[in-house]
Design an enzyme around this catalytic site. Structure first.
Site, PDB file in Angstrom:
ATOM      1  N   ASP A   4       0.822  -1.206   0.000  1.00  0.00           N
ATOM      2  CA  ASP A   4       0.000   0.000   0.000  1.00  0.00           C
ATOM      3  C   ASP A   4       0.861   1.263   0.000  1.00  0.00           C
ATOM      4  O   ASP A   4       1.935   1.305   0.612  1.00  0.00           O
ATOM      5  CB  ASP A   4      -0.891  -0.018   1.246  1.00  0.00           C
ATOM      6  CG  ASP A   4      -1.807   1.183   1.336  1.00  0.00           C
ATOM      7  OD1 ASP A   4      -2.773   1.241   0.554  1.00  0.00           O
ATOM      8  OD2 ASP A   4      -1.553   2.062   2.188  1.00  0.00           O
TER       9      ASP A   4
ATOM     10  N   GLU B  33       1.133  -0.487  -5.101  1.00  0.00           N
ATOM     11  CA  GLU B  33       0.055   0.479  -5.288  1.00  0.00           C
ATOM     12  C   GLU B  33       0.686   1.849  -5.503  1.00  0.00           C
ATOM     13  O   GLU B  33       1.311   2.406  -4.607  1.00  0.00           O
ATOM     14  CB  GLU B  33      -0.887   0.529  -4.083  1.00  0.00           C
ATOM     15  CG  GLU B  33      -2.094   1.407  -4.358  1.00  0.00           C
ATOM     16  CD  GLU B  33      -2.606   2.149  -3.122  1.00  0.00           C
ATOM     17  OE1 GLU B  33      -3.801   2.487  -3.097  1.00  0.00           O
ATOM     18  OE2 GLU B  33      -1.828   2.416  -2.201  1.00  0.00           O
TER      19      GLU B  33
END
Length: 719
Positions: free
Chosen positions: A368, A437
């Site tokens: 993330d 990401e």
């Protein structure tokens, strides 16, 4: 009309993926002796081939909204006891620090709840009278319980109308009792996500991407982690997680875990000790003195942030700790302090987290917020972006040249890459997936693939269809987005296509109801990895929320007037399983987010299982991904009818797939005579207009209704 044939440039990539060969020499798929890799015991039905993900469909599960079985209105894994997996969990923690230069950093102040007694402690208590008495009582109870269950089972068998008796009636072959059980009509014993694994498996997908389920205060609903090696009680526990992983592997599904290394919760033990300057955690986070520290002690002194950096959620990216007398950085919510990856101990700790979950059986990670991992050492102010409509205090107000995408980010991602590759090499030779990401320009995003013999991520997310696909899109814009990504990725790079996720609006709401099936067709037939956000397969829409129902910190920070512009809540509403209470998601009187009431109008799994529907089309599309035309075919895209009709073909040998999509609100007729590798006669394999399925069409005149999307199969004459 214009066209661009990508086959000559891109076919080598798709052929590599189809054949199972890997362009990455550092990621072997055979043993040193050249023998096939040893299959993992918990992956009995999984292919151990190289880079299994290159043609995979990955299904994203947002656990809070998938399935609730505790009647608290929040989804869960399952809440039960699995003592048989205690040892594997303990082993995962024990092995996480292998090959590191320092011991595993503490994640708890107290002993882990799964820690067992030592052998000496057991021997000391063996002959204690109280323990002897307890053992007798327990054993007696166990025997009596077994007898009671046996008698009860026999009674049920005798009374059950679903049982029948067959076989010759003699001493050698006594009559045998067979019980016919209709699994679809039986209540499912596994709760939570586990109860729906059969559904996910039946979709035909290859892997599940699971949003965070780690222990967390839930200020950002799991993206604020207080313990990387434990499961939040809302979702279950480590035993439940291990049982989920094992059951997924039994069904042939892989698990991709969502990991958040950029920041922790301010409730993490690391942060608590960092505030107190307890070693070795003093510099575990990004700390800085107030800008006006020289004025400390003066009357009316108010500490000022070190610079003008702004949080992604709005407002200053700095929060003052009166206990420590310094500011800590939080690029997201103030409850999410940023870790200091310039500290080698932080890097080591995160690599230990990766190893812990690899030992638990996880097949890969989605990392993330990757570009946020490093910040400018000099803490320089960021310049204004001069973007239209940006306001002071909003994230877009600044150009984030000192807090986003710094060169050091690539170095730490390489370390994560090496950790996964080293683990695979030392264990079963099966590659583990690493996804980055990244929200950035395409030019910057594709850098995360790495270069040549220095791979980084297996791929960064391709968010073009999420970020730039406007409502009621044109065919020429869709083609441009596809071409832009395919042109940018490096040779050998694995393409990927994301239509939606937990941070953006759903396809039906963001692009339009008329494009649900056609966009699934596009994503499923493009080469590479296809991602599906839960509920997109049935056409779920964003839910309307009042200010009082808003829980997303981004929406709350935006205020009552602007919350709907930035809130991520609408796309996170509970999964719609049936027409039962709360769409079959929960028996609770209320759910953490409201259920979209269109579940009563056919937007639910149960209804779509039994009729021509989005769900049936979705499953049929996945079946096409097993054909040679998909696995090995080149990609050819064209636009007809002044940007209204999108055409895509995948051809290999004598077989091919052709998608023809009318993206306009008008009837259209398209002449495909210019496609020389397409035969004259075509058969409609799939369409969002049921009456067209099975029809034979001539490529010179294909008529379509508004928004009609067809998939045609054909054979190609090979000279």
């Amino acid at each position: 009309m214009y066209k661009m044939d990508l086959r000559s440039r891109k076919l080598k990539r798709t052929n590599d993926s189809a054949s199972g060969s890997s362009p990455d020499k550092k990621r072997p798929v055979t043993s040193a002796q050249g023998e096939p890799p040893r299959p993992r015991r918990d992956l009995v039905v999984l292919d151990a081939g190289a880079q299994w993900w290159r043609s995979a469909v990955v299904y994203q599960v947002y656990p809070r909204s998938f399935k609730d079985t505790t009647a608290n209105g929040i989804g869960d894994i399952n809440v039960s006891s699995h003592s048989s997996v205690d040892r594997s969990i303990s082993k995962a923690a024990e092995m996480a620090s292998d090959d590191e230069n320092e011991p595993l950093l503490p994640l708890h102040k107290q002993a882990h709840p799964l820690q067992s007694l030592s052998l000496d402690e057991v021997l000391q208590t063996e002959n204690d009278p109280d323990w002897v008495r307890l053992r007798i009582i327990v054993m007696s109870g166990a025997v009596l319980s077994w007898l009671a269950m046996f008698c009860g089972a026999m009674a049920i068998v005798a009374a059950s109308p679903g049982c029948f008796i067959e076989g010759p009636d003699d001493a050698l072959f006594p009559k045998v009792v067979f019980c016919k059980i209709d699994l679809l009509q039986q209540p499912v014993s596994q709760p939570g996500i586990r109860s729906q694994l059969q559904y996910i498996s039946k979709l035909g997908v290859n892997a599940i991407w699971l949003s965070p389920v780690f222990k967390s205060p839930m200020k950002d609903f799991g993206y604020d982690i207080s313990d990387y090696r434990d499961i939040d009680p809302i979702f279950g526990n480590l035993k439940d997680m291990k049982a989920l992983i094992d059951e997924m592997h039994f069904l042939g599904l892989r698990l991709i875990l969502d990991l958040v290394p950029n920041h922790t919760s301010n409730m993490h033990e690391w942060f608590k000790m960092s505030v107190k300057k307890e070693e070795p955690f003093t510099d575990f986070y990004v700390w800085a003195k107030p800008k006006n520290v020289s004025e400390a002690g003066k009357e009316g002194y108010v500490p000022q942030p070190p610079n003008n950096w702004i949080s992604v959620f709005g407002g200053s990216a700095w929060e003052y700790s009166s206990e420590r007398g310094e500011f800590y950085l939080h690029q997201f919510a103030k409850d999410q302090p940023d870790l200091n990856f310039r500290n080698p101990r932080v890097v080591s700790a995160m690599k230990q987290v990766l190893k812990f979950w690899l030992n638990m059986g996880v097949d890969g990670f989605r990392i993330d917020a990757v570009p946020h991992l490093f910040e400018d050492l000099q803490l320089r102010d960021e310049p204004h972006s001069h973007k239209e409509d940006s306001k002071a205090g909003q994230y877009d107000f600044l150009d984030h040249i000192y807090t986003h995408g710094l060169p050091e980010v690539f170095d730490i991602m390489k370390e994560f890459r090496n950790t996964l590759d080293s683990y695979s090499e030392k264990t079963d030779k099966i590659p583990r997936l690493l996804i980055a990401e990244v929200y950035d320009t395409v030019e910057n995003t594709v850098k995360y693939y790495g270069e040549g013999d220095q791979p980084i991520a297996d791929f960064p997310f391709n968010f073009l269809l999420v970020s730039e696909m406007e409502r009621n899109p044109r065919a020429d814009h869709l083609k441009e987005l596809i071409d832009r990504w395919m042109d940018a990725i490096p040779t050998g790079g694995c393409p990927n296509w994301v239509l939606g996720n937990h941070d953006k609006g759903r396809v039906a709401s963001r692009i339009g109801l008329n494009y649900i099936d056609s966009m699934n067709m596009v994503v499923m037939l493009l080469p590479g990895v296809a991602f599906t956000y839960y509920g997109e397969e049935i056409g779920m829409e964003d839910v309307n929320l009042s200010w009082d129902q808003t829980v997303d910190p981004a929406g709350i920070n935006a205020g009552q007037e602007n919350y709907m512009k930035v809130s991520r809540d609408p796309a996170r509403s509970p999964m719609q399983w049936s027409i039962n209470k709360n769409a079959g998601f929960s028996e609770s009187s209320s759910t953490w987010l409201p259920v979209n009431q269109n579940y009563l109008n056919g937007i639910n799994v149960e209804d779509q299982e039994h009729r021509f529907s989005h769900l049936q089309i979705y499953r049929s599309l996945i079946k096409l991904r097993k054909t040679d035309a998909f696995l090995k075919g080149g990609l050819h895209t064209e636009v007809f009818n002044d940007g209204k009709t999108f055409v895509m073909s995948r051809v290999f040998g004598d077989s091919g797939i052709l998608a023809v999509i009318n993206m306009s609100n008008e009837r259209a007729s398209v002449d495909l005579s210019s496609l020389s590798d397409v035969p004259d006669e075509l058969t409609v394999y799939l369409s969002n207009r049921q009456e067209f399925i099975g029809k034979s069409l001539n490529k010179s005149s294909i008529g379509q209704s508004p928004y009609q999307a067809d998939v045609l199969l054909f054979k190609v004459d090979v000279e």
